[in-house]
Motif scaffolding. Sequence first.
Motif, PDB file in Angstrom:
ATOM      1  N   ASP A   1       0.825  -1.212   0.000  1.00 48.64           N
ATOM      2  CA  ASP A   1       0.000   0.000   0.000  1.00 48.64           C
ATOM      3  C   ASP A   1       0.859   1.262   0.000  1.00 48.64           C
ATOM      4  O   ASP A   1       0.468   2.285  -0.555  1.00 48.64           O
ATOM      5  CB  ASP A   1      -0.995   0.011   1.160  1.00 48.64           C
ATOM      6  N   GLN A   2       2.057   1.188   0.584  1.00 44.52           N
ATOM      7  CA  GLN A   2       2.968   2.337   0.557  1.00 44.52           C
ATOM      8  C   GLN A   2       3.566   2.532  -0.839  1.00 44.52           C
ATOM      9  O   GLN A   2       3.731   3.663  -1.291  1.00 44.52           O
ATOM     10  CB  GLN A   2       4.076   2.167   1.591  1.00 44.52           C
ATOM     11  N   ARG A   3       3.874   1.426  -1.523  1.00 42.51           N
ATOM     12  CA  ARG A   3       4.361   1.542  -2.908  1.00 42.51           C
ATOM     13  C   ARG A   3       3.288   2.162  -3.791  1.00 42.51           C
ATOM     14  O   ARG A   3       3.571   3.001  -4.645  1.00 42.51           O
ATOM     15  CB  ARG A   3       4.782   0.170  -3.440  1.00 42.51           C
ATOM     16  N   ALA A   4       2.037   1.765  -3.567  1.00 42.52           N
ATOM     17  CA  ALA A   4       0.927   2.362  -4.319  1.00 42.52           C
ATOM     18  C   ALA A   4       0.832   3.854  -4.021  1.00 42.52           C
ATOM     19  O   ALA A   4       0.564   4.663  -4.908  1.00 42.52           O
ATOM     20  CB  ALA A   4      -0.387   1.655  -3.981  1.00 42.52           C
ATOM     21  N   GLU A   5       1.078   4.209  -2.780  1.00 45.88           N
ATOM     22  CA  GLU A   5       1.045   5.622  -2.396  1.00 45.88           C
ATOM     23  C   GLU A   5       2.160   6.412  -3.108  1.00 45.88           C
ATOM     24  O   GLU A   5       1.930   7.536  -3.563  1.00 45.88           O
ATOM     25  CB  GLU A   5       1.197   5.735  -0.880  1.00 45.88           C
ATOM     26  N   ILE A   6       3.336   5.820  -3.235  1.00 43.71           N
ATOM     27  CA  ILE A   6       4.446   6.480  -3.950  1.00 43.71           C
ATOM     28  C   ILE A   6       4.065   6.702  -5.411  1.00 43.71           C
ATOM     29  O   ILE A   6       4.283   7.779  -5.966  1.00 43.71           O
ATOM     30  CB  ILE A   6       5.744   5.638  -3.858  1.00 43.71           C
ATOM     31  N   LEU A   7       3.472   5.684  -6.043  1.00 43.49           N
ATOM     32  CA  LEU A   7       3.057   5.824  -7.437  1.00 43.49           C
ATOM     33  C   LEU A   7       1.975   6.892  -7.567  1.00 43.49           C
ATOM     34  O   LEU A   7       2.035   7.749  -8.463  1.00 43.49           O
ATOM     35  CB  LEU A   7       2.559   4.488  -7.991  1.00 43.49           C
ATOM     36  N   ALA A   8       1.000   6.878  -6.674  1.00 37.71           N
ATOM     37  CA  ALA A   8      -0.067   7.889  -6.702  1.00 37.71           C
ATOM     38  C   ALA A   8       0.506   9.284  -6.487  1.00 37.71           C
ATOM     39  O   ALA A   8       0.082  10.249  -7.134  1.00 37.71           O
ATOM     40  CB  ALA A   8      -1.123   7.574  -5.653  1.00 37.71           C
ATOM     41  N   LEU A   9       1.491   9.396  -5.622  1.00 40.48           N
ATOM     42  CA  LEU A   9       2.148  10.679  -5.369  1.00 40.48           C
ATOM     43  C   LEU A   9       2.841  11.188  -6.635  1.00 40.48           C
ATOM     44  O   LEU A   9       2.751  12.381  -6.969  1.00 40.48           O
ATOM     45  CB  LEU A   9       3.153  10.503  -4.229  1.00 40.48           C
ATOM     46  N   ALA A  10       3.502  10.289  -7.350  1.00 39.44           N
ATOM     47  CA  ALA A  10       4.142  10.670  -8.617  1.00 39.44           C
ATOM     48  C   ALA A  10       3.091  11.092  -9.640  1.00 39.44           C
ATOM     49  O   ALA A  10       3.299  12.043 -10.400  1.00 39.44           O
ATOM     50  CB  ALA A  10       4.987   9.513  -9.154  1.00 39.44           C
ATOM     51  N   TRP A  11       1.959  10.405  -9.673  1.00 35.88           N
ATOM     52  CA  TRP A  11       0.886  10.778 -10.601  1.00 35.88           C
ATOM     53  C   TRP A  11       0.314  12.152 -10.263  1.00 35.88           C
ATOM     54  O   TRP A  11      -0.015  12.919 -11.158  1.00 35.88           O
ATOM     55  CB  TRP A  11      -0.218   9.740 -10.587  1.00 35.88           C
ATOM     56  N   ILE A  12       0.197  12.454  -8.973  1.00 38.65           N
ATOM     57  CA  ILE A  12      -0.253  13.792  -8.573  1.00 38.65           C
ATOM     58  C   ILE A  12       0.774  14.814  -9.064  1.00 38.65           C
ATOM     59  O   ILE A  12       0.426  15.861  -9.602  1.00 38.65           O
ATOM     60  CB  ILE A  12      -0.425  13.883  -7.028  1.00 38.65           C
TER      61      ILE A  12
ATOM     62  N   PRO B   1      -4.400  -4.593  -9.076  1.00 38.60           N
ATOM     63  CA  PRO B   1      -3.541  -5.739  -9.377  1.00 38.60           C
ATOM     64  C   PRO B   1      -3.484  -6.081 -10.867  1.00 38.60           C
ATOM     65  O   PRO B   1      -2.594  -6.812 -11.291  1.00 38.60           O
ATOM     66  CB  PRO B   1      -4.174  -6.888  -8.579  1.00 38.60           C
ATOM     67  N   ASP B   2      -4.409  -5.553 -11.649  1.00 35.51           N
ATOM     68  CA  ASP B   2      -4.408  -5.841 -13.085  1.00 35.51           C
ATOM     69  C   ASP B   2      -3.501  -4.914 -13.881  1.00 35.51           C
ATOM     70  O   ASP B   2      -3.299  -5.111 -15.076  1.00 35.51           O
ATOM     71  CB  ASP B   2      -5.835  -5.744 -13.643  1.00 35.51           C
ATOM     72  N   SER B   3      -2.936  -3.888 -13.246  1.00 39.19           N
ATOM     73  CA  SER B   3      -2.056  -2.965 -13.958  1.00 39.19           C
ATOM     74  C   SER B   3      -0.608  -3.451 -13.865  1.00 39.19           C
ATOM     75  O   SER B   3      -0.300  -4.414 -13.161  1.00 39.19           O
ATOM     76  CB  SER B   3      -2.200  -1.542 -13.395  1.00 39.19           C
ATOM     77  N   ASP B   4       0.273  -2.774 -14.578  1.00 42.52           N
ATOM     78  CA  ASP B   4       1.693  -3.125 -14.538  1.00 42.52           C
ATOM     79  C   ASP B   4       2.215  -3.024 -13.111  1.00 42.52           C
ATOM     80  O   ASP B   4       1.707  -2.225 -12.320  1.00 42.52           O
ATOM     81  CB  ASP B   4       2.501  -2.179 -15.438  1.00 42.52           C
ATOM     82  N   PRO B   5       3.250  -3.797 -12.776  1.00 37.92           N
ATOM     83  CA  PRO B   5       3.811  -3.718 -11.425  1.00 37.92           C
ATOM     84  C   PRO B   5       4.238  -2.284 -11.073  1.00 37.92           C
ATOM     85  O   PRO B   5       4.761  -1.557 -11.921  1.00 37.92           O
ATOM     86  CB  PRO B   5       5.021  -4.654 -11.484  1.00 37.92           C
ATOM     87  N   ILE B   6       4.010  -1.890  -9.838  1.00 39.31           N
ATOM     88  CA  ILE B   6       4.297  -0.534  -9.397  1.00 39.31           C
ATOM     89  C   ILE B   6       5.762  -0.182  -9.615  1.00 39.31           C
ATOM     90  O   ILE B   6       6.084   0.898 -10.121  1.00 39.31           O
ATOM     91  CB  ILE B   6       3.904  -0.353  -7.915  1.00 39.31           C
ATOM     92  N   LEU B   7       6.658  -1.080  -9.255  1.00 40.12           N
ATOM     93  CA  LEU B   7       8.087  -0.825  -9.404  1.00 40.12           C
ATOM     94  C   LEU B   7       8.426  -0.522 -10.856  1.00 40.12           C
ATOM     95  O   LEU B   7       9.159   0.421 -11.156  1.00 40.12           O
ATOM     96  CB  LEU B   7       8.896  -2.014  -8.891  1.00 40.12           C
ATOM     97  N   GLU B   8       7.873  -1.301 -11.760  1.00 37.45           N
ATOM     98  CA  GLU B   8       8.117  -1.101 -13.190  1.00 37.45           C
ATOM     99  C   GLU B   8       7.598   0.262 -13.650  1.00 37.45           C
ATOM    100  O   GLU B   8       8.278   0.978 -14.389  1.00 37.45           O
ATOM    101  CB  GLU B   8       7.443  -2.219 -13.981  1.00 37.45           C
ATOM    102  N   GLN B   9       6.416   0.632 -13.202  1.00 37.70           N
ATOM    103  CA  GLN B   9       5.842   1.926 -13.586  1.00 37.70           C
ATOM    104  C   GLN B   9       6.700   3.080 -13.072  1.00 37.70           C
ATOM    105  O   GLN B   9       6.942   4.051 -13.791  1.00 37.70           O
ATOM    106  CB  GLN B   9       4.419   2.069 -13.047  1.00 37.70           C
ATOM    107  N   LEU B  10       7.174   2.963 -11.846  1.00 37.89           N
ATOM    108  CA  LEU B  10       7.997   4.030 -11.277  1.00 37.89           C
ATOM    109  C   LEU B  10       9.347   4.131 -11.991  1.00 37.89           C
ATOM    110  O   LEU B  10       9.805   5.222 -12.312  1.00 37.89           O
ATOM    111  CB  LEU B  10       8.205   3.811  -9.778  1.00 37.89           C
ATOM    112  N   MET B  11       9.994   2.998 -12.243  1.00 41.23           N
ATOM    113  CA  MET B  11      11.320   3.021 -12.867  1.00 41.23           C
ATOM    114  C   MET B  11      11.263   3.464 -14.325  1.00 41.23           C
ATOM    115  O   MET B  11      12.250   3.947 -14.859  1.00 41.23           O
ATOM    116  CB  MET B  11      11.994   1.649 -12.737  1.00 41.23           C
ATOM    117  N   ASP B  12      10.109   3.303 -14.957  1.00 41.80           N
ATOM    118  CA  ASP B  12       9.955   3.746 -16.347  1.00 41.80           C
ATOM    119  C   ASP B  12       9.538   5.210 -16.444  1.00 41.80           C
ATOM    120  O   ASP B  12       9.420   5.745 -17.542  1.00 41.80           O
ATOM    121  CB  ASP B  12       8.918   2.881 -17.071  1.00 41.80           C
ATOM    122  N   MET B  13       9.320   5.855 -15.312  1.00 40.91           N
ATOM    123  CA  MET B  13       8.820   7.227 -15.292  1.00 40.91           C
ATOM    124  C   MET B  13       9.987   8.217 -15.388  1.00 40.91           C
ATOM    125  O   MET B  13      10.798   8.312 -14.469  1.00 40.91           O
ATOM    126  CB  MET B  13       8.033   7.459 -13.999  1.00 40.91           C
ATOM    127  N   PRO B  14      10.070   8.945 -16.508  1.00 40.60           N
ATOM    128  CA  PRO B  14      11.118   9.973 -16.579  1.00 40.60           C
ATOM    129  C   PRO B  14      10.791  11.086 -15.582  1.00 40.60           C
ATOM    130  O   PRO B  14       9.623  11.360 -15.310  1.00 40.60           O
ATOM    131  CB  PRO B  14      11.046  10.473 -18.019  1.00 40.60           C
TER     132      PRO B  14
END
Length: 137
Positions: free
Chosen positions: A69-80, A100-113
Amino acid sequence: MELETPLDMICRIIVRAREWDAQVPSNEPDEVDEDGPISTDDEYDVLIDEKNDSVEAEIEAALDDLAEDQRAEILALAWIGNGTFDISDWDEAISEAADPDSDPILEQLMDMPMLAAYLDAGLEAFDLSCDGIGQIE
């Protein structure tokens, strides 16, 4: 609204993401001729901070230390921070990040310029900053 992820952990990720964002791909060609690898031997190559696996591994380790849930929060924070969601859509951003049906959070964050800039902007939306925390001044 209050973040569940400790601010010092978010700031640690931001510091490493800044290092990651500052690195560039190697400009050395992958070409080989009969004499061996072809190199440009550019006199400025030594000044280039090339991508390396250690910074990426540090970011991944920091994210792995967090609960899902904290990793999800980091991704949501980046989206904000990048404008995908507004702060008023925080619950929706968290829900989508945790899907859970989306790409892994780590992958989404690491691919984010510009991950560090997006996380900084996301913190700012919460009236938070990393000023005075750890290595960030």
